[in-house]
Design an enzyme around this catalytic site. Structure first.
Site, PDB file in Angstrom:
ATOM      1  CB  SER A  24      -0.915  -0.017   1.228  1.00 39.57           C
ATOM      2  OG  SER A  24      -0.130  -0.154   2.405  1.00 39.57           O
ATOM      3  CE1 TYR A  80      -4.668  -0.343  -0.119  1.00 39.58           C
ATOM      4  CE2 TYR A  80      -4.410  -2.717  -0.273  1.00 39.58           C
ATOM      5  CZ  TYR A  80      -4.501  -1.485  -0.884  1.00 39.58           C
ATOM      6  OH  TYR A  80      -4.426  -1.403  -2.251  1.00 39.58           O
ATOM      7  N   GLY A  81      -5.021  -1.201   6.537  1.00 40.12           N
ATOM      8  CA  GLY A  81      -5.220  -2.021   7.737  1.00 40.12           C
ATOM      9  C   GLY A  81      -6.463  -1.741   8.558  1.00 40.12           C
ATOM     10  CB  CYS A 112       0.769  -5.575   1.336  1.00 41.16           C
ATOM     11  SG  CYS A 112      -0.576  -4.918   2.346  1.00 41.16           S
ATOM     12  CB  THR A 162      -3.110  -5.655   5.165  1.00 40.60           C
ATOM     13  OG1 THR A 162      -2.388  -5.018   6.220  1.00 40.60           O
ATOM     14  CG2 THR A 162      -4.591  -5.536   5.412  1.00 40.60           C
ATOM     15  CD  GLU A 193       3.438   5.293   3.810  1.00 44.12           C
ATOM     16  OE1 GLU A 193       3.642   6.265   3.073  1.00 44.12           O
ATOM     17  OE2 GLU A 193       3.701   4.120   3.465  1.00 44.12           O
ATOM     18  CB  CYS A 234       2.629  -4.539   9.254  1.00 44.71           C
ATOM     19  SG  CYS A 234       2.496  -3.019   8.275  1.00 44.71           S
ATOM     20  CB  THR A 235       6.162  -4.843   4.635  1.00 42.84           C
ATOM     21  OG1 THR A 235       5.014  -4.178   4.105  1.00 42.84           O
ATOM     22  CG2 THR A 235       6.135  -6.307   4.246  1.00 42.84           C
ATOM     23  CG  HIS A 236       4.368   0.449   6.387  1.00 43.49           C
ATOM     24  ND1 HIS A 236       3.613  -0.225   5.471  1.00 43.49           N
ATOM     25  CD2 HIS A 236       4.455   1.728   5.932  1.00 43.49           C
ATOM     26  CE1 HIS A 236       3.246   0.605   4.509  1.00 43.49           C
ATOM     27  NE2 HIS A 236       3.749   1.802   4.761  1.00 43.49           N
TER      28      HIS A 236
HETATM   29  N1  DGL Z   1       2.690  -2.672   4.631  1.00 40.39           N
HETATM   30  C1  DGL Z   1       1.285  -3.022   4.803  1.00 40.39           C
HETATM   31  C2  DGL Z   1       1.221  -4.348   5.546  1.00 40.39           C
HETATM   32  O1  DGL Z   1       2.210  -5.069   5.529  1.00 40.39           O
HETATM   33  C3  DGL Z   1       0.543  -1.864   5.408  1.00 40.39           C
HETATM   34  C4  DGL Z   1      -0.934  -2.011   5.293  1.00 40.39           C
HETATM   35  C5  DGL Z   1      -1.707  -0.737   5.460  1.00 40.39           C
HETATM   36  O2  DGL Z   1      -1.732   0.044   4.503  1.00 40.39           O
HETATM   37  O3  DGL Z   1      -2.314  -0.555   6.526  1.00 40.39           O
HETATM   38  O4  DGL Z   1       0.228  -4.725   6.131  1.00 40.39           O
END
Ligand code: DGL
Length: 255
Positions: free
Chosen positions: A7, A38-39, A69, A71, A147, A181-183
């Site tokens: 995302s 997205y979460g 991602c 999610t 972000e 979550c990759t973030h």
């Molecule tokens: N990097 C997304 C993940 O791994 C973030 C999802 C989001 O936009 O909330 O879930």
């Protein structure tokens, strides 16, 4: 060409790992910045977003899709794979493979709310390691924080938010913490300070290893596409240290 989807900026670590593993691969990173995060969305909406992202990769000619991602991996891996019309892998199984390999049995899983509610990491972990115990914590504010450039382990605001969100995880006494979550890799320093001595596992790092080498051939091209606000994405990506030098960020045409 290998497509990489997230995302936002979270999947850039998967992109970097793929560039290191396959220097000749043609890569396309697509971030759905128009609809991030997205979460906090419903499963039905996440599935729709995933289908639309998959269709975009199909139109752009992806031969393989790395879903970077958590999610979408948790809720809509089938949808995005079908729409992309190519083989794909997500972050769930590769991350759980690492936990199982290392015999982790008491795992704190940090993720978006949607991923936590779907219990995808937990289900996979219990299937792989019978008797394992997991606590899933949804962390709704982490993606917007990251972000916007707030991830320093020395930032009191970051530490205060993390302390409040993660305190149930501290009393769980995990033997591993999974960044689901990759973030969240960008918060690893701050998270580690709350769990001294406990190993952190990053689902993004694990995911890059799931891409088969046969897709790593090409001319070494890289395109970065976003669905909105390319300049904003570029700034966030540079702050996070994830945008290769000289790469332009293109915006897709919005109808
Ligand atoms: N990097 C997304 C993940 O791994 C973030 C999802 C989001 O936009 O909330 O879930």
């Amino acid at each position: 060409m290998i497509g990489v989807f997230d995302s936002g900026i979270g999947g850039l670590s998967v992109l970097s790992a793929l560039r290191a593993a396959f220097p000749r691969a043609d890569l396309l990173y697509y971030a759905d910045t128009a609809r991030l995060p997205y979460g906090g969305r419903s499963p039905a909406l996440i599935r729709r977003f995933a289908r639309e992202a998959g269709e975009r990769f199909a139109a752009l000619g992806a031969d393989y899709l790395a879903v970077a991602c958590g999610t979408v991996s948790a809720l809509a891996l089938d949808e995005i794979t079908t729409a992309a019309r190519c083989p794909a892998s997500g972050v769930i199984r590769p991350a759980v493979d690492l936990l199982a390999r290392d015999g982790r049995r008491r795992v704190l899983i940090l993720s978006t709310e949607a991923t936590a509610n779907a219990r995808a990491f937990e289900t996979e972990l219990l299937a792989r390691t019978p008797g394992a115990v997991a606590l899933s914590l949804g962390c709704p504010l982490f993606v917007p924080l990251i972000e916007n450039g707030y991830f320093s382990p020395n930032d009191p605001a970051v530490l205060s938010l993390l302390g409040r969100t993660l305190s149930p995880g501290q009393t769980f006494f995990p033997d591993a913490v999974l960044l689901g979550c990759t973030h969240f890799r960008l918060l690893a320093g701050a998270i580690a300070s709350l769990f001294p001595g406990i190993p952190l596992y990053d689902c993004g790092e694990a995911a890059a290893g799931a891409v088969p080498a046969e897709f790593g051939r090409g001319d070494g091209t890289l395109r970065v596409l976003v669905s909105d606000a390319p300049e904003r994405f570029r700034r966030a990506a540079i702050r996070a240290g994830g945008l290769p030098d000289g790469v332009e960020v293109e915006a897709i045409q919005q109808e």
